[in-house]
Design an enzyme around this catalytic site. Structure first.
Site, PDB file in Angstrom:
ATOM      1  N   ARG A   1      -5.786 -20.449  -7.151  1.00 51.38           N
ATOM      2  CA  ARG A   1      -4.947 -20.207  -5.964  1.00 51.38           C
ATOM      3  C   ARG A   1      -3.496 -20.572  -6.253  1.00 51.38           C
ATOM      4  O   ARG A   1      -2.566 -19.905  -5.831  1.00 51.38           O
ATOM      5  CB  ARG A   1      -5.461 -20.976  -4.736  1.00 51.38           C
ATOM      6  CG  ARG A   1      -4.470 -20.957  -3.584  1.00 51.38           C
ATOM      7  CD  ARG A   1      -5.062 -21.254  -2.207  1.00 51.38           C
ATOM      8  NE  ARG A   1      -6.058 -22.303  -2.202  1.00 51.38           N
ATOM      9  CZ  ARG A   1      -5.790 -23.620  -2.306  1.00 51.38           C
ATOM     10  NH1 ARG A   1      -4.553 -24.038  -2.429  1.00 51.38           N
ATOM     11  NH2 ARG A   1      -6.769 -24.486  -2.303  1.00 51.38           N
TER      12      ARG A   1
ATOM     13  N   TYR B   1       8.519  -0.960   9.203  1.00 49.74           N
ATOM     14  CA  TYR B   1       7.105  -0.651   8.936  1.00 49.74           C
ATOM     15  C   TYR B   1       6.223  -1.149  10.094  1.00 49.74           C
ATOM     16  O   TYR B   1       6.395  -2.268  10.579  1.00 49.74           O
ATOM     17  CB  TYR B   1       6.701  -1.332   7.618  1.00 49.74           C
ATOM     18  CG  TYR B   1       5.252  -1.190   7.276  1.00 49.74           C
ATOM     19  CD1 TYR B   1       4.718   0.036   6.923  1.00 49.74           C
ATOM     20  CD2 TYR B   1       4.402  -2.294   7.302  1.00 49.74           C
ATOM     21  CE1 TYR B   1       3.381   0.170   6.607  1.00 49.74           C
ATOM     22  CE2 TYR B   1       3.059  -2.171   6.983  1.00 49.74           C
ATOM     23  CZ  TYR B   1       2.550  -0.931   6.645  1.00 49.74           C
ATOM     24  OH  TYR B   1       1.215  -0.816   6.336  1.00 49.74           O
TER      25      TYR B   1
ATOM     26  N   ASP C   1      12.952  -5.648   2.567  1.00 47.12           N
ATOM     27  CA  ASP C   1      11.704  -5.008   2.162  1.00 47.12           C
ATOM     28  C   ASP C   1      12.105  -3.783   1.339  1.00 47.12           C
ATOM     29  O   ASP C   1      12.620  -2.808   1.877  1.00 47.12           O
ATOM     30  CB  ASP C   1      10.892  -4.621   3.407  1.00 47.12           C
ATOM     31  CG  ASP C   1       9.537  -4.003   3.053  1.00 47.12           C
ATOM     32  OD1 ASP C   1       9.403  -3.434   1.944  1.00 47.12           O
ATOM     33  OD2 ASP C   1       8.621  -4.070   3.895  1.00 47.12           O
TER      34      ASP C   1
ATOM     35  N   LYS D   1       2.174   0.223  -3.044  1.00 49.22           N
ATOM     36  CA  LYS D   1       2.872   1.504  -3.033  1.00 49.22           C
ATOM     37  C   LYS D   1       3.380   1.838  -4.438  1.00 49.22           C
ATOM     38  O   LYS D   1       2.594   1.906  -5.359  1.00 49.22           O
ATOM     39  CB  LYS D   1       3.983   1.453  -1.979  1.00 49.22           C
ATOM     40  CG  LYS D   1       3.552   0.821  -0.652  1.00 49.22           C
ATOM     41  CD  LYS D   1       2.502   1.633   0.104  1.00 49.22           C
ATOM     42  CE  LYS D   1       1.867   0.861   1.253  1.00 49.22           C
ATOM     43  NZ  LYS D   1       2.802   0.288   2.219  1.00 49.22           N
TER      44      LYS D   1
HETATM   45  C1  LIG Z   1       2.723  -0.739   3.170  1.00 49.16           C
HETATM   46  C2  LIG Z   1       3.951  -1.469   3.538  1.00 49.16           C
HETATM   47  C3  LIG Z   1       3.906  -2.839   3.857  1.00 49.16           C
HETATM   48  C4  LIG Z   1       2.596  -3.610   3.930  1.00 49.16           C
HETATM   49  O1  LIG Z   1       1.952  -3.664   2.722  1.00 49.16           O
HETATM   50  P1  LIG Z   1       0.331  -3.784   2.543  1.00 49.16           P
HETATM   51  O2  LIG Z   1       0.176  -3.831   1.078  1.00 49.16           O
HETATM   52  O3  LIG Z   1      -0.250  -2.567   3.181  1.00 49.16           O
HETATM   53  O4  LIG Z   1      -0.083  -5.029   3.229  1.00 49.16           O
HETATM   54  C5  LIG Z   1       5.102  -3.457   4.146  1.00 49.16           C
HETATM   55  N1  LIG Z   1       6.268  -2.797   4.140  1.00 49.16           N
HETATM   56  C6  LIG Z   1       6.348  -1.484   3.839  1.00 49.16           C
HETATM   57  C7  LIG Z   1       7.681  -0.803   3.839  1.00 49.16           C
HETATM   58  C8  LIG Z   1       5.202  -0.782   3.529  1.00 49.16           C
HETATM   59  O5  LIG Z   1       5.284   0.521   3.256  1.00 49.16           O
END
Ligand SMILES: *Cc1c(COP(=O)(O)O)cnc(C)c1O
Length: 379
Positions: free
Chosen positions: A46, A98, A170, A195
């Site tokens: 962890r 998001y 982000d 992504k």
């Molecule tokens: C998908 C996404 C998230 C969240 O990510 P997860 O891996 O699905 O928890 C946060 N910000 C953006 C811009 C995203 O596209």
């Protein structure tokens, strides 16, 4: 070192036992000590794991941070970052972030006593006015999802610094290849590595990248204390994916531009949102802070001419699915799917309509994608 070299080599050559070229997976919960206080830098998975550490070094290098923590999901990364704050603190963020981030902020953290302003962050004056004595963080997502609005990272970061607020970006949509927020003075960058960074739609994960050591120390403490770190198997998959990030991004972008141009010229499409099109209203800002346009685009479908469900059903290469950033093209309706948690009022305020279609353009041949969209758009 160029980012194309960093993404292939950083954190990778780790095996001194058998000289494997690829970083091994260390599926162990714990590590033995040679004596009290004496180990090889890891004690419990962890808190730390060699496979995860390799990925952390890689992502820190390509994003230009001093360090990185990788987490179980993108939302785990965002959750951990919110623990830099405490109830009573105020956060300024966009009104079209998001959907999952909006849900965490509005439906989980707000009832716990955190305060949020969801505003149009393209309006510098509105950001300035939203900052009050309790504001501790500015949360930026740019380009925004799904309408590809661009927020000025540098000017907002300057403003935030003058008010002693942390800035977080982000950077999921453009990836470190097309945007480097830390170069503009941002404190923390987060990613959903689910992504583009992983890029193969086969794992979920997140990353937090730190601008300085103090932030890193606290961040690592939080990730361990909250227990949101990424599993070694998953970290290994992301490490495999990230090595081709730069070339995938080039392919996504080349295809997205062609698809966007095709859609813009189609009679059954009312409007296209893509930063690579001359019709995008924020050209100067795009040039200033983005190194590329990315692979995401949205458009307004004329649903009087083309039935939305029939359109989706006719498509061969675009799977009707949430998520984005994988090698295969995906398509979806934010109003009904990815952004549902914003509620109708929130959706309307941000400019999303039932006709908005979001596309994650994959790395297939552009001609095939365009032909596919063409036959489905006939209505
Ligand atoms: C998908 C996404 C998230 C969240 O990510 P997860 O891996 O699905 O928890 C946060 N910000 C953006 C811009 C995203 O596209």
């Amino acid at each position: 070192m160029d980012i194309r070299t960093k993404s292939v080599h950083t954190g990778v050559n780790k095996d001194s036992s058998f000289n494997s070229v690829i970083t091994p997976i260390y599926p162990t919960s714990t590590f033995y000590f040679e004596a009290i206080g004496k180990n090889k830098g890891f004690d419990y998975t962890r808190s730390g794991n060699p496979t995860r550490q390799a990925l952390e070094q890689n992502i820190a290098a390509i994003e230009g941070g001093v360090g990185c923590s990788v987490t179980a999901t993108g939302m785990a990364a965002i959750t951990a970052v919110m623990f830099y704050l405490k109830p009573g603190d105020h956060i300024v963020t966009g009104d079209d972030i998001y959907g999952g981030t909006y849900r965490l902020f509005n439906a989980v953290l707000r009832p716990m006593g955190f305060d949020f302003s969801f505003i149009n962050m393209r309006d510098h004056k509105a950001v300035k006015e939203a900052i009050g004595p309790k504001t501790k963080m500015i949360w930026i997502e740019t380009p925004s999802n799904p309408l590809l609005n661009i927020i000025d990272i540098e000017s907002i970061t300057k403003l935030a610094k003058s008010k002693n607020c942390l800035t977080v970006v982000d950077n999921t949509f453009l990836s470190p290849y097309f945007q480097a927020p830390l170069e503009f003075g941002v404190d923390i960058v987060v990613h959903s590595t689910t992504k583009y960074i992983n890029g193969h739609s086969d794992v979920v994960g997140g990353a937090i990248i730190y601008a300085n050591q103090q932030l890193e120390e606290r961040g690592r403490y939080l990730v361990n204390a909250l227990g949101v770190s990424e599993a070694p198997y998953d970290a290994w998959l992301v490490l495999r994916g990230v090595k081709t990030l730069t070339y995938r991004m080039e392919a996504h972008q080349a295809n997205a531009l062609k698809v966007a141009q095709f859609l813009e010229g189609h009679k059954n499409v009312k409007k296209v949102y893509y930063p690579g099109l001359k019709s995008h209203p924020q050209q100067a800002l795009i040039k200033k802070q983005m190194k590329g346009f990315g692979g995401m685009l949205s458009f307004e479908l004329n649903t009087k001419k083309v039935d939305l469900n029939a359109f989706y059903k006719k498509l061969k290469y675009f799977a009707l699915a949430e998520s984005l950033g994988g090698v295969e093209s995906l398509i979806e309706s934010p109003w009904f799917m990815s952004h549902v948690s914003m509620g109708e009022a929130g959706l309307k305020a941000s400019g999303i309509t039932p006709e908005t279609v979001r596309v994650s353009v994959g790395i297939e041949a552009a001609e095939d994608l365009i032909e596919d969209l063409g036959q489905a758009l006939k209505g």
